[in-house]
Design an enzyme around this catalytic site. Structure first.
Site, PDB file in Angstrom:
ATOM      1  CG  HIS A   1       1.121   3.162  -6.617  1.00 41.41           C
ATOM      2  ND1 HIS A   1       0.750   2.148  -6.484  1.00 41.41           N
ATOM      3  CD2 HIS A   1       0.654   4.397  -5.529  1.00 41.41           C
ATOM      4  CE1 HIS A   1      -0.467   1.724  -6.213  1.00 41.41           C
ATOM      5  NE2 HIS A   1      -0.600   2.872  -6.082  1.00 41.41           N
TER       6      HIS A   1
ATOM      7  CG  HIS B   1      -9.014   5.324  -3.694  1.00 47.15           C
ATOM      8  ND1 HIS B   1      -8.538   6.224  -1.892  1.00 47.15           N
ATOM      9  CD2 HIS B   1      -7.743   4.675  -3.928  1.00 47.15           C
ATOM     10  CE1 HIS B   1      -7.256   5.494  -1.639  1.00 47.15           C
ATOM     11  NE2 HIS B   1      -6.914   4.607  -3.105  1.00 47.15           N
TER      12      HIS B   1
END
Length: 287
Positions: free
Chosen positions: A117, A181
């Protein structure tokens, strides 16, 4: 500074959580900003795309190149969206590889590489599919230590930009990943884990990961790109993991893309922390 007329740089966060959010319940501001960037790309109408992306320890496990240029590639998985071959101009990719080798970058050359992705999401979101335009995928190691220094990443991006200077084409340069993140599967110092273990780590660590977005750091990064403040960017990138989590290392792709675009300012389009996607999501463009 003015941007290079035949070059557009777009940097955008990615997240598998975005694909799982099929009802588009979360990240509405980010999605709107991404659509704005896609409209800019459509108006620019690139003839070639150069995509700097990272790997999530899927394509590269036992051998991890610092930088890799793909001669052929496919998308192996991307939520509910179709997989398939990326339209890679093999001859042009090889010319880029030879150009970089001649300038002392001992890059890897990748054939039939399966990308996830990190590469698929920007192609779908900015171009509408993985086979719409010719794409040269360039892998930057952002996941498995030891990582390239920020200075070397910037030098590499500048070298790619030198090659693009030789082309008479409109080139879209994409950097994908970040911002802050801490994916549980990347926080584990392991070069190879099974899909079952990966799923368990993500499931067990998701609640804590939602608390690890660092908006202050994200805004510092966006401000440094907007000011084209190279010293600040190098410091922020080298300290990304400690300050903003393992996934923040992906900002290296932004640094490479900005350098390939001529190190001009990248103007923030949107920033939104999305806890449900465990990520500080942002988009920035060169013009």
């Amino acid at each position: 500074m003015t941007s290079i007329p035949n070059r557009l740089v777009v940097c955008a966060s990615h997240s598998p959580g975005k694909e799982r959010d099929v009802t588009e319940q979360f990240g509405t501001e980010f999605r709107s900003g991404l659509r704005s960037a896609a409209a800019i790309v459509e108006e620019f109408d690139p003839e070639l795309v150069v995509l700097f992306g990272g790997d999530h320890r899927r394509a590269f496990r036992h051998v991890v190149p610092t930088f890799g240029v793909a001669l052929s590639a496919s998308i192996t998985e991307h939520g509910s969206r179709p997989t398939g071959d990326v339209t890679v101009p093999g001859g042009q990719s090889r010319s880029l590889a030879e150009y970089l080798l001649a300038r002392d970058f001992d890059i890897a050359v990748c054939r039939d590489i399966g990308l996830d992705h990190a590469f698929a999401q920007p192609l779908y979101d900015l171009l509408g599919g993985i086979d719409i335009k010719p794409v040269i995928p360039i892998a930057v190691n952002c996941a498995t230590a030891p990582l390239p220094t920020a200075a070397r990443v910037a030098q590499f991006g500048s070298a790619v930009g030198g090659y693009l200077d030789t082309l008479d084409e409109r080139v879209l340069v994409i950097g994908t990943g970040g911002l802050s993140h801490s994916p549980p599967s990347l926080e584990v110092d392991a070069y190879e884990i099974s899909d079952d273990v990966r799923a368990r780590l993500i499931s067990e660590g998701m609640a804590e990961a939602r608390t690890k977005i660092r908006p202050d750091w994200d805004r510092q990064v966006l401000a440094a790109f907007a000011d084209a403040d190279q010293p600040a960017l190098l410091k922020l990138v080298d300290n990304a993991h400690a300050a903003a989590g393992a996934g923040a290392n992906e900002v290296r792709t932004w640094l490479a893309a900005a350098a390939a675009g001529g190190s001009h300012p990248l103007h923030p389009v949107v920033y939104q922390p999305v806890p449900e996607w465990i990520t500080g999501m942002a988009v920035a463009v060169s013009h």
